[in-house]
Design an enzyme around this catalytic site. Sequence first.
Site, PDB file in Angstrom:
ATOM      1  N   ASP A   7       0.836  -1.200   0.000  1.00 45.70           N
ATOM      2  CA  ASP A   7       0.000   0.000   0.000  1.00 45.70           C
ATOM      3  C   ASP A   7       0.872   1.252   0.000  1.00 45.70           C
ATOM      4  O   ASP A   7       0.600   2.220  -0.730  1.00 45.70           O
ATOM      5  CB  ASP A   7      -0.918  -0.024   1.223  1.00 45.70           C
ATOM      6  CG  ASP A   7      -1.800   1.206   1.305  1.00 45.70           C
ATOM      7  OD1 ASP A   7      -2.635   1.382   0.399  1.00 45.70           O
ATOM      8  OD2 ASP A   7      -1.651   1.976   2.265  1.00 45.70           O
ATOM      9  N   HIS A  21     -22.480 -11.561 -42.039  1.00 49.68           N
ATOM     10  CA  HIS A  21     -22.468 -12.061 -43.423  1.00 49.68           C
ATOM     11  C   HIS A  21     -23.513 -11.349 -44.276  1.00 49.68           C
ATOM     12  O   HIS A  21     -24.434 -10.680 -43.766  1.00 49.68           O
ATOM     13  CB  HIS A  21     -22.733 -13.571 -43.431  1.00 49.68           C
ATOM     14  CG  HIS A  21     -24.081 -13.924 -42.877  1.00 49.68           C
ATOM     15  ND1 HIS A  21     -25.254 -13.802 -43.592  1.00 49.68           N
ATOM     16  CD2 HIS A  21     -24.441 -14.377 -41.647  1.00 49.68           C
ATOM     17  CE1 HIS A  21     -26.273 -14.177 -42.846  1.00 49.68           C
ATOM     18  NE2 HIS A  21     -25.818 -14.529 -41.658  1.00 49.68           N
ATOM     19  N   GLU A  65     -23.323 -19.581 -35.806  1.00 49.59           N
ATOM     20  CA  GLU A  65     -24.605 -19.084 -35.312  1.00 49.59           C
ATOM     21  C   GLU A  65     -25.190 -20.071 -34.296  1.00 49.59           C
ATOM     22  O   GLU A  65     -24.812 -21.252 -34.233  1.00 49.59           O
ATOM     23  CB  GLU A  65     -25.569 -18.885 -36.488  1.00 49.59           C
ATOM     24  CG  GLU A  65     -26.957 -18.357 -36.132  1.00 49.59           C
ATOM     25  CD  GLU A  65     -26.940 -17.029 -35.381  1.00 49.59           C
ATOM     26  OE1 GLU A  65     -26.604 -17.050 -34.178  1.00 49.59           O
ATOM     27  OE2 GLU A  65     -27.291 -16.007 -35.988  1.00 49.59           O
TER      28      GLU A  65
END
Length: 420
Positions: free
Chosen positions: A132, A226, A301
């Site tokens: 930190d 497409h 698809e």
Amino acid sequence: MTPSSSSASYVVEADGGSRGNPGPAGYGAVVKDASDGQVLAEAAEAIGITTNNVAEYRGLIAGLRAVLGLAGEGASVAVRMDSKLVVEQMAGRWKIKNEGLRPLALEAQGLARRLRVTEWTWIPRERNQHADRLANEAMDAAAKGLTWKAGGTAGPAGEAPPLAEPGLAARPSGAAPSAPQQTDLLDAGDIAELSAPAASVAAAQQRGTGWRPPTRVATSLLLLRHGETPLSVERRFSGLGDPELTANGLAQAAAAAERLSKEPYRPDVIVTSPLRRARQTAEEVARRAGLPVEVVEDLRETDFGAWEGHTFTEVRRRWPAELDAWLADPDVAPPGGESFAAAAGRVQAAGERLVEQYEGRTVLAVSHVTPIKLLLRFALMAPPQSLYRMHLDLACLSLIEYYADGPAVVKSFNDTAHLR
């Protein structure tokens, strides 16, 4: 620090913070000897405007790279952070829901595979003060227009023996830490805001070493639907059926190829769904670009099962209950088909592989309505129901840009300027 009980040789403690979330951010990482707690290396850097979680992942990556620089492949390491989100995601117990963090998580996972990570452990902030403090030193230096330098504000002066990787500094055992500053390190799933990173000594020295500083060079994923087929003309479900393009579809593919042959659209890589209508479209672009076409099976698809080749009206008449369920829930599949939720898994994996494999390049992916919508949905971190709220025209282009140190950004959607 007490000796490790995890049989690790090294311990990485890492942290990151953002003063604003998003705001000016930085990370810190320290590598210690697991047997006695001796500090072996430190890394810190200011990284511009981003979120806590991005900074935390950057700290983890720096720590893992530091171990590789010190000990090489296969070194055993225990990782400890006060970020519950990063620890749980890296341990595989939490899913990565913030798509902006996914590239960083993939990079960290890749580094972890080169090591032997014996534990992913959350620790309270008070036990992570060293990392930190380093993060705050880097942010403080950047606020003054300076760069973080190990041994400057963080502890006593003195040079350490050089390490295998530049940009890191070894620390003498027992160096006194300065008081840590609070930076509101929340495990929120916020997406990062991009900013040119602040320069750092580490970044300047890492050129040519294989270390990657924060980058604004995107991996661009161009998504081309497409062209027209006989089924699309009649508005029929067209999933894994394999129609060819119509004459008009071939003309649409040629128009897209013409546009993609010019800057800034010219692709470096062309990938396509295995289905004929997508391959024909991709091959038209490839001829103009002089590039090969790679078939990616998972860009196919969705399988519409019994509904393949039917119109929406026909499906409504024959399968009214099934259609209502499918429209209401992405987990529901058509009879004998594939649900959107199932398709999402394979499409997301395919997208991640492409971004990782072709980092910093422009990839044209020729696909279909569902995969393209899914990739856009992931980039936007949108809910599954958003699939029903998008429309994609035939032969349209969309663009997502992925940044290694920030989010995925949708730059274009359903662009059909080349068809006019």
